[in-house]
Design a protein around this motif. Structure first.
Motif, PDB file in Angstrom:
ATOM      1  N   TYR A  70      37.373  41.508  35.074  1.00 53.60           N
ATOM      2  CA  TYR A  70      36.074  40.865  34.810  1.00 53.60           C
ATOM      3  C   TYR A  70      35.298  40.661  36.109  1.00 53.60           C
ATOM      4  CZ  TYR A  70      32.714  37.234  33.535  1.00 53.60           C
ATOM      5  OH  TYR A  70      31.565  36.503  33.369  1.00 53.60           O
ATOM      6  N   LEU A  71      35.981  40.154  37.134  1.00 50.98           N
ATOM      7  CA  LEU A  71      35.321  39.911  38.415  1.00 50.98           C
ATOM      8  C   LEU A  71      34.935  41.236  39.086  1.00 50.98           C
ATOM      9  CD1 LEU A  71      37.537  37.009  39.823  1.00 50.98           C
ATOM     10  CD2 LEU A  71      35.230  36.839  38.837  1.00 50.98           C
ATOM     11  N   ASN A 101      34.033  43.966  37.588  1.00 55.67           N
ATOM     12  CA  ASN A 101      32.961  44.657  36.882  1.00 55.67           C
ATOM     13  C   ASN A 101      31.641  43.867  36.858  1.00 55.67           C
ATOM     14  OD1 ASN A 101      34.473  46.910  36.205  1.00 55.67           O
ATOM     15  ND2 ASN A 101      35.266  45.996  34.329  1.00 55.67           N
ATOM     16  N   ARG A 102      31.627  42.735  37.539  1.00 57.59           N
ATOM     17  CA  ARG A 102      30.401  41.925  37.564  1.00 57.59           C
ATOM     18  C   ARG A 102      29.348  42.572  38.441  1.00 57.59           C
ATOM     19  NH1 ARG A 102      31.213  35.563  38.197  1.00 57.59           N
ATOM     20  NH2 ARG A 102      28.987  35.762  37.905  1.00 57.59           N
TER      21      ARG A 102
END
Length: 257
Positions: free
Chosen positions: A253-254, A256-257
């Protein structure tokens, strides 16, 4: 001339692997599998986006990442057979089956959201269930087969088959084959050689797309010494599964931010 002293070396017999050591091997393989799938395929290669996935694999760098993922996931095939074998051992030796099933159910429920996030990028994905549900149904299958063991053999086999079919129906990880492997190893519990051979055959069939490497899990299992191990790792094994999935998802998640 003084006679040379003869050195004597004592041969040290291999004591085999304890249950804890085998589970740690399985945990290592599981982590390799999930690094390959969650961090690389669903992270670096962004597997949730079919268009990006296709573009990534068209590049040399994408192919290198995919090759690494395949290697890691091939190693990961060894994890489930070891966990399945140790589940059978746990069922045979447990003094509190109800607590065993309860703990596995709690682990399965707690793990479902991290599993769905890590594998499907959503907190709720009802079409595929995490492996703890497979192991839980394995316990149910063995319990039913034990309860029907005094009835004609076909009844016992049908009981195990019904639970295996249920695992396939609700799409648990490893599905009907996973529960079937557990059931077969329990049925052959009194013949260690047959248990290992048939377990390896089922694992090989299930892992055809990964060159049947799952069968290699039965090499360390051959040296299981029947002991649990002294370290109190029971709850570590329950907690590792949901925690590492949540951590891996957070990294993706981090990233792909």
């Amino acid at each position: 001339m003084a006679r040379a002293a003869k050195l004597e070396f004592k041969k040290r017999r291999m004591s085999g692997f304890t249950g804890n050591q085998l589970k740690l091997i399985a945990c290592f393989c599981m982590l390799c599998d999930h690094i390959g799938y969650v961090l690389i395929e669903n992270g670096v290669l962004y597997g949730r986006n079919a268009e990006y996935w296709t573009l990534a694999l068209a590049t040399d760098e994408g192919q290198r990442w995919y090759l690494l993922a395949r290697i890691l996931r091939t190693i990961g095939r060894l994890a489930f057979p070891i966990f399945a074998y140790m589940l059978v051992e746990g069922f045979i030796h447990t003094k509190n089956l109800r607590a065993y099933m309860r703990n596995m159910l709690i682990c399965a429920l707690i793990s479902e959201v991290p599993f769905d996030l890590a594998c499907f990028h959503t907190a709720y994905y009802p079409y595929y269930q995490n492996v703890c549900f497979t192991l839980l149904l394995g316990l149910v299958s063995m319990w039913l087969m034990k309860k029907t063991s005094k009835l004609p053999g076909i009844v016992t086999i049908l009981a195990g088959g019904a639970v295996s079919a249920l695992a396939g129906l609700i799409r648990c990880d490893y599905g009907a084959v996973g529960v079937g492997m557990i059931s077969v190893m329990w049925l052959l519990r009194k013949d260690e050689s047959a248990k290992l051979i048939f377990g390896a055959v089922i694992a090989a069939i299930d892992g055809l797309s990964y060159y049947c490497t799952a069968a290699l899990a039965f090499i360390p299992l051959r040296f299981y010494n029947g002991k649990r191990g002294t370290a109190p790792l029971k709850y570590f094994f329950y907690l590792l599964y949901p925690l590492h999935l949540a951590f891996f998802y957070l990294l993706v998640y981090l990233g792909n931010r």
